[in-house]
Design an enzyme around this catalytic site. Structure first.
Site, PDB file in Angstrom:
ATOM      1  N   ASN A 177     -12.431   3.380   4.077  1.00 51.27           N
ATOM      2  CA  ASN A 177     -11.805   2.797   2.890  1.00 51.27           C
ATOM      3  C   ASN A 177     -11.558   1.300   3.024  1.00 51.27           C
ATOM      4  O   ASN A 177     -11.014   0.676   2.112  1.00 51.27           O
ATOM      5  CB  ASN A 177     -10.457   3.488   2.613  1.00 51.27           C
ATOM      6  CG  ASN A 177     -10.634   4.859   2.006  1.00 51.27           C
ATOM      7  OD1 ASN A 177     -11.609   5.122   1.309  1.00 51.27           O
ATOM      8  ND2 ASN A 177      -9.704   5.769   2.274  1.00 51.27           N
ATOM      9  N   SER A 178     -11.972   0.716   4.152  1.00 50.06           N
ATOM     10  CA  SER A 178     -11.670  -0.686   4.396  1.00 50.06           C
ATOM     11  C   SER A 178     -12.843  -1.590   4.000  1.00 50.06           C
ATOM     12  O   SER A 178     -13.782  -1.168   3.333  1.00 50.06           O
ATOM     13  CB  SER A 178     -11.281  -0.891   5.864  1.00 50.06           C
ATOM     14  OG  SER A 178     -10.717  -2.165   6.054  1.00 50.06           O
ATOM     15  N   ASP A 199       0.862  -1.179   0.000  1.00 47.90           N
ATOM     16  CA  ASP A 199       0.000   0.000   0.000  1.00 47.90           C
ATOM     17  C   ASP A 199       0.900   1.230   0.000  1.00 47.90           C
ATOM     18  O   ASP A 199       2.056   1.161   0.425  1.00 47.90           O
ATOM     19  CB  ASP A 199      -0.926   0.019   1.223  1.00 47.90           C
ATOM     20  CG  ASP A 199      -2.181   0.843   0.981  1.00 47.90           C
ATOM     21  OD1 ASP A 199      -3.282   0.266   0.973  1.00 47.90           O
ATOM     22  OD2 ASP A 199      -2.061   2.076   0.796  1.00 47.90           O
ATOM     23  N   CYS A 256     -11.983   2.909  -4.926  1.00 48.41           N
ATOM     24  CA  CYS A 256     -13.360   2.866  -5.424  1.00 48.41           C
ATOM     25  C   CYS A 256     -13.811   4.192  -6.035  1.00 48.41           C
ATOM     26  O   CYS A 256     -14.867   4.258  -6.668  1.00 48.41           O
ATOM     27  CB  CYS A 256     -14.308   2.477  -4.296  1.00 48.41           C
ATOM     28  SG  CYS A 256     -14.380   3.686  -2.951  1.00 48.41           S
ATOM     29  N   SER A 270      -3.569   1.644 -11.411  1.00 48.91           N
ATOM     30  CA  SER A 270      -2.896   0.538 -10.716  1.00 48.91           C
ATOM     31  C   SER A 270      -3.609  -0.790 -10.963  1.00 48.91           C
ATOM     32  O   SER A 270      -2.957  -1.830 -11.133  1.00 48.91           O
ATOM     33  CB  SER A 270      -2.816   0.821  -9.218  1.00 48.91           C
ATOM     34  OG  SER A 270      -4.105   0.999  -8.666  1.00 48.91           O
TER      35      SER A 270
END
Length: 359
Positions: A338-339, A31, A76, A95
């Site tokens: 964001n998880s 990350d 997202c 990516s």
């Protein structure tokens, strides 16, 4: 399984793998977010964590890692309903495009699990993903699921792709993208503390029509004033808040803006009953021309944000999950937004790994 965790964030995929009970080793996590990496390293100090741009990785490097499984939750924003929906043209999609270009060269790769926001399923990027799977010899299943379908009182509708080499069998058939798991498939999964809790004292969640446990099971004894809704929020946004109580069997999706923005970022908590809330709002409605009086009345409800710990409990992170001391509440909410939901993904890992064709 030898697992590569891409877009590793705060370690949701790693925790899901642990919860699944599948024998596996996360050989590397990657990350580029420094705060996320601090949290990941804090909770998984023994895992190799690369602070890198995913586009800097080549197939040869991944081949040396000898991974047979890739778990990933790409950005997202290119597909979310609140974004610009630039799809594959968004720089943040580059990516994932890079990963798709590497997959044909990964000879040992067997399994892929990808999570993304609802909306990904109608994107051009999804079409590129499926083309990659088909051309590289992978069978796949696509699902759109929410935690409330598993007895968890939270709505977090997400797209999931499960893919495996064509020579490996899926344990369930699926003619097209599915919006739920069949009752037979759910019964085939091991019982979890979430399903047990839902059966024990759950209520019907109106959004999913499934039984979910109530929010009193995730509440912590917290300093009330720390998370109180500010008066300026009440003045401007009191009428659009999604208010939940300890007896609620649901909550809205928590996003990275939670705690900073009041509308559309997640539910808020009230320590009183639904009837008390209704009466207070009715009283405040009688003072439409006096916003200060309205705020005074609604302040009696002691509305507050759910704490970061309560949010990560709803997202099924284990109790031993922890944030480093330097991570602020605002950063915690952003990272959680964001998880992934750990429990949902753990169930999907079991389905991906299972080859018994019985459903």
């Amino acid at each position: 399984m030898r697992v590569l965790e891409l877009y590793s964030g705060i370690g949701g995929m790693h925790y899901a793998l642990r919860e699944s009970g599948i024998t596996a080793k996360v050989v590397a996590a990657i990350d580029i977010n420094p705060n996320a990496n601090d949290v990941y390293r804090h909770n998984f100090p023994d895992t190799v964590l690369m602070n890198r741009n995913i586009q800097s990785i080549d197939a040869e490097e991944l081949e040396k890692l000898d991974v047979d499984t890739i778990l990933m939750s790409p950005p997202c924003q290119p597909f979310t309903r609140l974004g610009l929906k630039k799809d594959a043209l968004d720089n943040r999609a580059c990516s994932l495009l890079h990963i798709l270009s590497l997959i044909p060269n990964l000879r040992n790769l067997k399994y892929i699990l990808l999570e993304n926001v609802k909306g990904f399923e109608i994107s051009e990027m999804r079409d590129k993903l499926i083309h990659c799977m088909e051309s590289c010899g992978y069978a796949y299943r696509e699902l759109i699921l929410s935690p409330c379908q598993f007895g968890i009182p939270n709505s977090r509708l997400r797209y999931y792709l499960l893919a495996k080499r064509n020579n490996l069998k899926f344990c369930f058939k699926q003619p097209s993208l599915d919006n739920c798991l069949s009752s037979e498939l759910l019964k085939s999964l091991p019982q979890s503390r979430h399903s047990v809790l839902a059966k024990k004292n759950g209520k019907i969640n109106p959004k999913s029509d499934r039984i979910c446990y109530t929010l009193d099971n995730i509440l912590e004894n917290t300093e009330e004033s720390r998370y109180l809704i500010p008066s300026k929020f009440l003045q401007k946004r009191a009428w659009v808040l999604d208010i939940r109580t300890s007896e609620s069997a649901g909550s809205c999706c928590f996003t990275k803006g939670y705690g900073h923005y009041a509308e559309g970022t997640g539910s808020v908590y009230c320590p009183f009953t639904d009837e008390t809330i209704r009466l207070k709002y009715s009283e405040a409605d009688n003072h439409k021309n006096n916003s200060d009086k309205q705020v005074q009345i609604l302040s009696d409800l002691k509305l507050r944000f759910f704490s970061p710990k309560e949010v990560y409990r709803l997202m099924c992170f284990p109790e031993n999950f922890d944030f480093p001391k330097h991570i602020t509440d605002r950063q915690k909410y952003k990272l959680l937004g964001n998880s992934i939901n750990v429990h949902v993904v753990s169930r999907l890992m079991l389905l991906l790994h299972n080859e018994n064709e019985n459903i």
